[in-house]
Motif scaffolding. Structure first.
Motif, PDB file in Angstrom:
ATOM      1  N   GLU A  90     -11.090  -6.163   4.689  1.00  0.00           N
ATOM      2  CA  GLU A  90      -9.636  -6.388   4.880  1.00  0.00           C
ATOM      3  C   GLU A  90      -8.972  -6.821   3.172  1.00  0.00           C
ATOM      4  O   GLU A  90      -7.975  -6.139   3.286  1.00  0.00           O
ATOM      5  CB  GLU A  90      -9.666  -8.081   5.512  1.00  0.00           C
ATOM      6  CG  GLU A  90      -9.603  -7.872   7.070  1.00  0.00           C
ATOM      7  CD  GLU A  90     -10.036  -9.292   7.729  1.00  0.00           C
ATOM      8  OE1 GLU A  90      -9.129 -10.152   6.625  1.00  0.00           O
ATOM      9  OE2 GLU A  90     -10.467  -9.882   8.582  1.00  0.00           O
ATOM     10  N   ASP A  91      -9.528  -7.559   2.714  1.00  0.00           N
ATOM     11  CA  ASP A  91      -9.331  -7.852   0.894  1.00  0.00           C
ATOM     12  C   ASP A  91      -8.989  -5.940   0.088  1.00  0.00           C
ATOM     13  O   ASP A  91      -7.989  -5.956  -0.459  1.00  0.00           O
ATOM     14  CB  ASP A  91      -9.846  -8.609   0.220  1.00  0.00           C
ATOM     15  CG  ASP A  91      -9.945 -10.152   0.275  1.00  0.00           C
ATOM     16  OD1 ASP A  91      -8.782 -10.495   1.474  1.00  0.00           O
ATOM     17  OD2 ASP A  91     -10.824 -10.945   0.665  1.00  0.00           O
ATOM     18  N   ILE A  92      -9.881  -5.461   0.826  1.00  0.00           N
ATOM     19  CA  ILE A  92     -10.177  -3.548   0.084  1.00  0.00           C
ATOM     20  C   ILE A  92      -8.082  -3.274   0.823  1.00  0.00           C
ATOM     21  O   ILE A  92      -7.584  -2.588   0.290  1.00  0.00           O
ATOM     22  CB  ILE A  92     -11.043  -2.886   0.558  1.00  0.00           C
ATOM     23  CG1 ILE A  92     -12.155  -3.471  -0.292  1.00  0.00           C
ATOM     24  CG2 ILE A  92     -10.752  -1.401  -0.365  1.00  0.00           C
ATOM     25  CD1 ILE A  92     -13.704  -3.709  -0.149  1.00  0.00           C
ATOM     26  N   SER A  93      -8.479  -3.375   2.285  1.00  0.00           N
ATOM     27  CA  SER A  93      -6.926  -2.964   3.248  1.00  0.00           C
ATOM     28  C   SER A  93      -5.611  -3.444   2.466  1.00  0.00           C
ATOM     29  O   SER A  93      -5.185  -2.530   2.099  1.00  0.00           O
ATOM     30  CB  SER A  93      -7.128  -2.664   4.289  1.00  0.00           C
ATOM     31  OG  SER A  93      -6.104  -2.632   4.908  1.00  0.00           O
ATOM     32  N   LYS A  94      -6.276  -4.507   1.819  1.00  0.00           N
ATOM     33  CA  LYS A  94      -4.608  -5.254   1.608  1.00  0.00           C
ATOM     34  C   LYS A  94      -4.460  -5.110   0.253  1.00  0.00           C
ATOM     35  O   LYS A  94      -3.434  -4.429  -0.100  1.00  0.00           O
ATOM     36  CB  LYS A  94      -4.571  -7.193   1.262  1.00  0.00           C
ATOM     37  CG  LYS A  94      -4.616  -7.068   2.806  1.00  0.00           C
ATOM     38  CD  LYS A  94      -4.857  -8.852   2.650  1.00  0.00           C
ATOM     39  CE  LYS A  94      -4.915  -9.528   4.200  1.00  0.00           C
ATOM     40  NZ  LYS A  94      -5.492 -10.964   4.054  1.00  0.00           N
ATOM     41  N   GLY A  95      -5.483  -4.711  -1.029  1.00  0.00           N
ATOM     42  CA  GLY A  95      -5.358  -4.061  -2.019  1.00  0.00           C
ATOM     43  C   GLY A  95      -4.411  -2.396  -1.726  1.00  0.00           C
ATOM     44  O   GLY A  95      -3.864  -1.844  -3.081  1.00  0.00           O
ATOM     45  N   GLY A  96      -5.618  -1.955  -1.293  1.00  0.00           N
ATOM     46  CA  GLY A  96      -4.703  -0.795  -0.765  1.00  0.00           C
ATOM     47  C   GLY A  96      -3.494  -0.225  -0.794  1.00  0.00           C
ATOM     48  O   GLY A  96      -2.313   0.333  -1.161  1.00  0.00           O
ATOM     49  N   ASN A  97      -2.888  -1.546   0.466  1.00  0.00           N
ATOM     50  CA  ASN A  97      -1.060  -1.671   0.348  1.00  0.00           C
ATOM     51  C   ASN A  97      -0.707  -1.901  -0.147  1.00  0.00           C
ATOM     52  O   ASN A  97       0.113  -1.061  -0.954  1.00  0.00           O
ATOM     53  CB  ASN A  97      -1.240  -3.072   1.860  1.00  0.00           C
ATOM     54  CG  ASN A  97      -1.692  -1.844   3.027  1.00  0.00           C
ATOM     55  OD1 ASN A  97      -2.178  -0.096   3.386  1.00  0.00           O
ATOM     56  ND2 ASN A  97      -2.324  -2.600   3.853  1.00  0.00           N
ATOM     57  N   ALA A  98      -1.170  -3.270  -1.136  1.00  0.00           N
ATOM     58  CA  ALA A  98       0.003  -2.881  -2.352  1.00  0.00           C
ATOM     59  C   ALA A  98       0.337  -2.493  -3.117  1.00  0.00           C
ATOM     60  O   ALA A  98       0.663  -2.137  -3.514  1.00  0.00           O
ATOM     61  CB  ALA A  98      -0.785  -4.349  -2.849  1.00  0.00           C
ATOM     62  N   ILE A  99      -1.106  -1.441  -3.693  1.00  0.00           N
ATOM     63  CA  ILE A  99      -0.746  -0.106  -4.480  1.00  0.00           C
ATOM     64  C   ILE A  99      -0.162   0.683  -4.503  1.00  0.00           C
ATOM     65  O   ILE A  99       0.584   1.300  -4.465  1.00  0.00           O
ATOM     66  CB  ILE A  99      -2.614   0.747  -5.049  1.00  0.00           C
ATOM     67  CG1 ILE A  99      -2.745  -0.596  -5.627  1.00  0.00           C
ATOM     68  CG2 ILE A  99      -1.957   1.271  -5.296  1.00  0.00           C
ATOM     69  CD1 ILE A  99      -5.038   0.113  -5.748  1.00  0.00           C
ATOM     70  N   THR A 100      -0.218   1.263  -2.819  1.00  0.00           N
ATOM     71  CA  THR A 100       0.866   2.060  -1.864  1.00  0.00           C
ATOM     72  C   THR A 100       2.579   1.918  -1.642  1.00  0.00           C
ATOM     73  O   THR A 100       3.364   2.169  -2.643  1.00  0.00           O
ATOM     74  CB  THR A 100       0.316   2.293  -0.487  1.00  0.00           C
ATOM     75  OG1 THR A 100      -1.067   2.999  -0.203  1.00  0.00           O
ATOM     76  CG2 THR A 100       1.195   3.540   0.182  1.00  0.00           C
ATOM     77  N   ASN A 101       2.755   0.416  -1.428  1.00  0.00           N
ATOM     78  CA  ASN A 101       3.868  -0.136  -2.075  1.00  0.00           C
ATOM     79  C   ASN A 101       3.965  -0.081  -2.880  1.00  0.00           C
ATOM     80  O   ASN A 101       5.818   0.362  -3.494  1.00  0.00           O
ATOM     81  CB  ASN A 101       4.136  -1.696  -1.350  1.00  0.00           C
ATOM     82  CG  ASN A 101       3.505  -0.917   0.497  1.00  0.00           C
ATOM     83  OD1 ASN A 101       3.690  -0.229   0.761  1.00  0.00           O
ATOM     84  ND2 ASN A 101       2.890  -3.014   0.647  1.00  0.00           N
ATOM     85  N   SER A 102       3.544  -0.416  -4.053  1.00  0.00           N
ATOM     86  CA  SER A 102       3.755  -0.401  -5.273  1.00  0.00           C
ATOM     87  C   SER A 102       4.539   1.029  -5.228  1.00  0.00           C
ATOM     88  O   SER A 102       5.607   1.518  -6.422  1.00  0.00           O
ATOM     89  CB  SER A 102       2.840  -0.821  -6.063  1.00  0.00           C
ATOM     90  OG  SER A 102       2.836  -2.698  -6.411  1.00  0.00           O
ATOM     91  N   ALA A 103       3.161   1.823  -5.247  1.00  0.00           N
ATOM     92  CA  ALA A 103       3.776   3.510  -5.837  1.00  0.00           C
ATOM     93  C   ALA A 103       5.021   4.126  -5.080  1.00  0.00           C
ATOM     94  O   ALA A 103       5.809   5.132  -5.691  1.00  0.00           O
ATOM     95  CB  ALA A 103       2.418   4.281  -5.159  1.00  0.00           C
ATOM     96  N   ASP A 104       5.299   3.785  -4.419  1.00  0.00           N
ATOM     97  CA  ASP A 104       6.520   4.395  -3.793  1.00  0.00           C
ATOM     98  C   ASP A 104       7.655   3.539  -4.064  1.00  0.00           C
ATOM     99  O   ASP A 104       8.867   4.247  -4.163  1.00  0.00           O
ATOM    100  CB  ASP A 104       6.842   3.438  -2.122  1.00  0.00           C
ATOM    101  CG  ASP A 104       5.471   4.124  -1.042  1.00  0.00           C
ATOM    102  OD1 ASP A 104       4.831   6.098  -1.284  1.00  0.00           O
ATOM    103  OD2 ASP A 104       5.032   3.812  -0.327  1.00  0.00           O
ATOM    104  N   LYS A 105       7.987   1.882  -4.631  1.00  0.00           N
ATOM    105  CA  LYS A 105       8.489   1.585  -5.120  1.00  0.00           C
ATOM    106  C   LYS A 105       9.192   2.091  -6.484  1.00  0.00           C
ATOM    107  O   LYS A 105      10.428   1.952  -6.911  1.00  0.00           O
ATOM    108  CB  LYS A 105       8.497   0.152  -5.130  1.00  0.00           C
ATOM    109  CG  LYS A 105       8.578  -0.655  -4.062  1.00  0.00           C
ATOM    110  CD  LYS A 105       8.331  -2.486  -4.433  1.00  0.00           C
ATOM    111  CE  LYS A 105       8.335  -2.796  -2.717  1.00  0.00           C
ATOM    112  NZ  LYS A 105       8.449  -4.569  -2.821  1.00  0.00           N
ATOM    113  N   ALA A 106       7.837   3.018  -7.255  1.00  0.00           N
ATOM    114  CA  ALA A 106       8.272   3.182  -8.496  1.00  0.00           C
ATOM    115  C   ALA A 106       9.089   4.889  -8.357  1.00  0.00           C
ATOM    116  O   ALA A 106       9.485   5.163  -9.506  1.00  0.00           O
ATOM    117  CB  ALA A 106       6.860   3.352  -8.469  1.00  0.00           C
ATOM    118  N   LYS A 107       8.545   5.127  -7.341  1.00  0.00           N
ATOM    119  CA  LYS A 107       9.129   6.533  -6.957  1.00  0.00           C
ATOM    120  C   LYS A 107      11.172   7.189  -7.629  1.00  0.00           C
ATOM    121  O   LYS A 107      11.386   6.545  -6.849  1.00  0.00           O
ATOM    122  CB  LYS A 107       9.524   7.333  -5.840  1.00  0.00           C
ATOM    123  CG  LYS A 107       7.631   8.108  -5.844  1.00  0.00           C
ATOM    124  CD  LYS A 107       7.512   8.094  -3.821  1.00  0.00           C
ATOM    125  CE  LYS A 107       5.940   8.433  -3.678  1.00  0.00           C
ATOM    126  NZ  LYS A 107       5.999   8.860  -2.757  1.00  0.00           N
TER     127      LYS A 107
END
Length: 45
Positions: A28-45
């Protein structure tokens, strides 16, 4: 960009270290970490 990636990796490691009591919890923690990275990458676009 490099600073953002380093920050995200550090935050993900901290989440794993504090929240993993079981294998299921680790997943679950790995999944949450992946989601956080994805969200941050989307915001940085």
């Amino acid at each position: 960009m490099t600073r953002l990636i380093a920050l995200l990796l550090l935050a993900g490691t901290a989440m794993l270290a504090t929240g993993c009591n079981t294998i299921a919890g680790a997943g679950e923690d790995i999944s949450k970490g992946g989601n956080a990275i994805t969200n941050s990458a989307d915001k940085a676009k």
